[in-house]
Design an enzyme around this catalytic site. Sequence first.
Site, PDB file in Angstrom:
ATOM      1  N   HIS A 149       0.829  -1.206   0.000  1.00  0.00           N
ATOM      2  CA  HIS A 149       0.000   0.000   0.000  1.00  0.00           C
ATOM      3  C   HIS A 149       0.858   1.249   0.000  1.00  0.00           C
ATOM      4  O   HIS A 149       2.047   1.206   0.320  1.00  0.00           O
ATOM      5  CB  HIS A 149      -0.910   0.016   1.232  1.00  0.00           C
ATOM      6  CG  HIS A 149      -0.146   0.221   2.509  1.00  0.00           C
ATOM      7  ND1 HIS A 149       0.543  -0.805   3.138  1.00  0.00           N
ATOM      8  CD2 HIS A 149       0.074   1.336   3.245  1.00  0.00           C
ATOM      9  CE1 HIS A 149       1.127  -0.325   4.227  1.00  0.00           C
ATOM     10  NE2 HIS A 149       0.867   0.960   4.304  1.00  0.00           N
ATOM     11  N   ASP A 151       0.542   4.994   1.958  1.00  0.00           N
ATOM     12  CA  ASP A 151      -0.270   5.584   3.035  1.00  0.00           C
ATOM     13  C   ASP A 151      -1.091   6.722   2.449  1.00  0.00           C
ATOM     14  O   ASP A 151      -0.527   7.583   1.766  1.00  0.00           O
ATOM     15  CB  ASP A 151       0.641   6.122   4.147  1.00  0.00           C
ATOM     16  CG  ASP A 151       1.393   4.994   4.849  1.00  0.00           C
ATOM     17  OD1 ASP A 151       2.474   5.261   5.413  1.00  0.00           O
ATOM     18  OD2 ASP A 151       0.915   3.847   4.799  1.00  0.00           O
ATOM     19  N   ARG A 215       6.703  -8.763  16.071  1.00  0.00           N
ATOM     20  CA  ARG A 215       7.338  -7.528  15.566  1.00  0.00           C
ATOM     21  C   ARG A 215       6.412  -6.374  15.899  1.00  0.00           C
ATOM     22  O   ARG A 215       5.196  -6.515  15.856  1.00  0.00           O
ATOM     23  CB  ARG A 215       7.547  -7.618  14.055  1.00  0.00           C
ATOM     24  CG  ARG A 215       8.070  -6.326  13.452  1.00  0.00           C
ATOM     25  CD  ARG A 215       8.423  -6.456  11.994  1.00  0.00           C
ATOM     26  NE  ARG A 215       8.829  -5.139  11.496  1.00  0.00           N
ATOM     27  CZ  ARG A 215       8.003  -4.271  10.911  1.00  0.00           C
ATOM     28  NH1 ARG A 215       6.719  -4.600  10.733  1.00  0.00           N
ATOM     29  NH2 ARG A 215       8.427  -3.088  10.506  1.00  0.00           N
TER      30      ARG A 215
HETATM   31  C1  LIG Z   1      -5.682   6.695   7.069  1.00  0.00           C
HETATM   32  C2  LIG Z   1      -5.206   5.471   7.312  1.00  0.00           C
HETATM   33  C3  LIG Z   1      -5.779   4.214   6.783  1.00  0.00           C
HETATM   34  C4  LIG Z   1      -4.740   3.155   7.272  1.00  0.00           C
HETATM   35  C5  LIG Z   1      -4.232   3.760   8.560  1.00  0.00           C
HETATM   36  C6  LIG Z   1      -4.006   5.198   8.164  1.00  0.00           C
HETATM   37  C7  LIG Z   1      -2.749   5.258   7.268  1.00  0.00           C
HETATM   38  C8  LIG Z   1      -2.373   3.886   6.664  1.00  0.00           C
HETATM   39  C9  LIG Z   1      -3.598   3.064   6.231  1.00  0.00           C
HETATM   40  C10 LIG Z   1      -3.341   1.542   6.063  1.00  0.00           C
HETATM   41  C11 LIG Z   1      -2.367   1.024   7.139  1.00  0.00           C
HETATM   42  C12 LIG Z   1      -2.786   1.177   4.693  1.00  0.00           C
HETATM   43  C13 LIG Z   1      -2.821  -0.351   4.499  1.00  0.00           C
HETATM   44  C14 LIG Z   1      -4.230  -0.919   4.674  1.00  0.00           C
HETATM   45  C15 LIG Z   1      -4.880  -0.546   6.019  1.00  0.00           C
HETATM   46  C16 LIG Z   1      -6.352  -0.993   5.939  1.00  0.00           C
HETATM   47  C17 LIG Z   1      -4.265  -1.342   7.151  1.00  0.00           C
HETATM   48  O1  LIG Z   1      -3.553  -2.335   6.881  1.00  0.00           O
HETATM   49  O2  LIG Z   1      -4.457  -1.028   8.331  1.00  0.00           O
HETATM   50  C18 LIG Z   1      -4.773   0.990   6.183  1.00  0.00           C
HETATM   51  C19 LIG Z   1      -5.275   1.710   7.450  1.00  0.00           C
HETATM   52  C20 LIG Z   1      -6.775   1.629   7.637  1.00  0.00           C
HETATM   53  O3  LIG Z   1      -7.562   1.861   6.712  1.00  0.00           O
HETATM   54  O4  LIG Z   1      -7.136   1.301   8.762  1.00  0.00           O
HETATM   55  O1  LIG Z   2       4.885  -1.965  10.477  1.00  0.00           O
HETATM   56  C1  LIG Z   2       5.469  -1.485   9.484  1.00  0.00           C
HETATM   57  O2  LIG Z   2       6.698  -1.571   9.339  1.00  0.00           O
HETATM   58  C2  LIG Z   2       4.658  -0.765   8.413  1.00  0.00           C
HETATM   59  C3  LIG Z   2       3.273  -0.395   8.873  1.00  0.00           C
HETATM   60  C4  LIG Z   2       2.556   0.461   7.841  1.00  0.00           C
HETATM   61  O3  LIG Z   2       2.945   0.553   6.684  1.00  0.00           O
HETATM   62  C5  LIG Z   2       1.356   1.200   8.231  1.00  0.00           C
HETATM   63  O4  LIG Z   2       0.889   1.014   9.384  1.00  0.00           O
HETATM   64  O5  LIG Z   2       0.889   1.994   7.361  1.00  0.00           O
HETATM   65 FE   LIG Z   3       1.960   2.196   5.647  1.00  0.00          FE
END
Ligand SMILES: C=C1C[C@]23C[C@H]1CC[C@H]2[C@]1(C)CCC[C@@](C)(C(=O)O)[C@H]1[C@@H]3C(=O)O
Ligand SMILES: O=C(O)CCC(=O)C(=O)O
Ligand SMILES: [Fe+2]
Length: 286
Positions: A149, A151, A215
């Site tokens: 992804h 951010d 982690r």
């Molecule tokens: C605005 C946001 C959505 C997420 C948390 C913040 C910034 C990063 C996004 C995220 C981590 C990107 C990957 C997918 C996601 C669904 C996750 O893995 O948590 C995303 C976060 C979210 O939508 O909760």
């Molecule tokens: O845990 C990590 O190293 C990356 C996490 C991340 O990309 C996120 O929370 O958006």
């Molecule tokens: Fe991220």
Amino acid sequence: MDLQLLKVAHKCLDFFFDRPLQEKQRVQRKLGDHCGYASSFTNRFSSKLPWKETLSFRYCDDGQQALNIVESYFLDAMGEDFRESGKVLQKYSEAMSSLSLKIMELLGTSLGVKAKHFREFFTRNDSIMRLNYYPPCQKPDLTLGTGPHTDPTSLTILHQDHVGGLEVYVNGKWHSVPPNPEAFVVNIGDTFMALSNGIYKSCLHRAIVNSRTPRKSIAFFLCPKMDKVVSPPEELVSFDNPRMFPDFTWSELLEFTQIHYRSDMKTLDAFAKWLIHQRDDQKTAA
Ligand SMILES: C=C1C[C@]23C[C@H]1CC[C@H]2[C@]1(C)CCC[C@@](C)(C(=O)O)[C@H]1[C@@H]3C(=O)O
Ligand SMILES: O=C(O)CCC(=O)C(=O)O
Ligand SMILES: [Fe+2]
């Protein structure tokens, strides 16, 4: 940031994720909300199962001073046992916000706009703090801690612990970002890509898991106020570099990621199409 605060912030992360699931679910994240506790066992991720638990909460700075929103969140939502965690993570968030503004000055200067341009844009910010906990997985190659992804936010200041697992996609390959507990990883998000009219690109990244060791990482996501219109300064728009994205507010993009589209590597393109479609519909309905 002093390393002691970094160490204590990670202890607060451990203290939360070590609690029984029932206690963590007292701050269960609700559909459409970006704050609270989420994990592979909750509906937030039912579609794509990432191997992680997360706790996300807001940090607000009104420009004159930080509001104690983090401290209050932990105390009100989790109770007296979390008063100290709230204080520590409030301090950590304030340090991240101040570092972000310094980085915004450097980014402004590097783009040939006034150093204060982006700093002023983010002085009042409504940002997101996220604690990530990735349990060991017996078959780590069959899942991901966080899928590929970019951010959607503006700037991410990430601290990963000594275990390692963050990877960035560069030149058609995934590259591991070696862990350095005394350093932060800073990456550009989609919102800053739009603010820089595409001159800076949001960084495609992911987090892998392993079979032996949990982690942890702490991410500070700098975000403007919800109603702030994301539009690049005129110096960055020209005949050779026309507007890449429509104007939008951070609240529109956040709503898109929380309700309509799970962030991935194409979030901003999908959002721009969705937004234009929404606006055309509103015009037709009017
Ligand atoms: C605005 C946001 C959505 C997420 C948390 C913040 C910034 C990063 C996004 C995220 C981590 C990107 C990957 C997918 C996601 C669904 C996750 O893995 O948590 C995303 C976060 C979210 O939508 O909760
Ligand atoms: O845990 C990590 O190293 C990356 C996490 C991340 O990309 C996120 O929370 O958006
Ligand atoms: Fe991220």
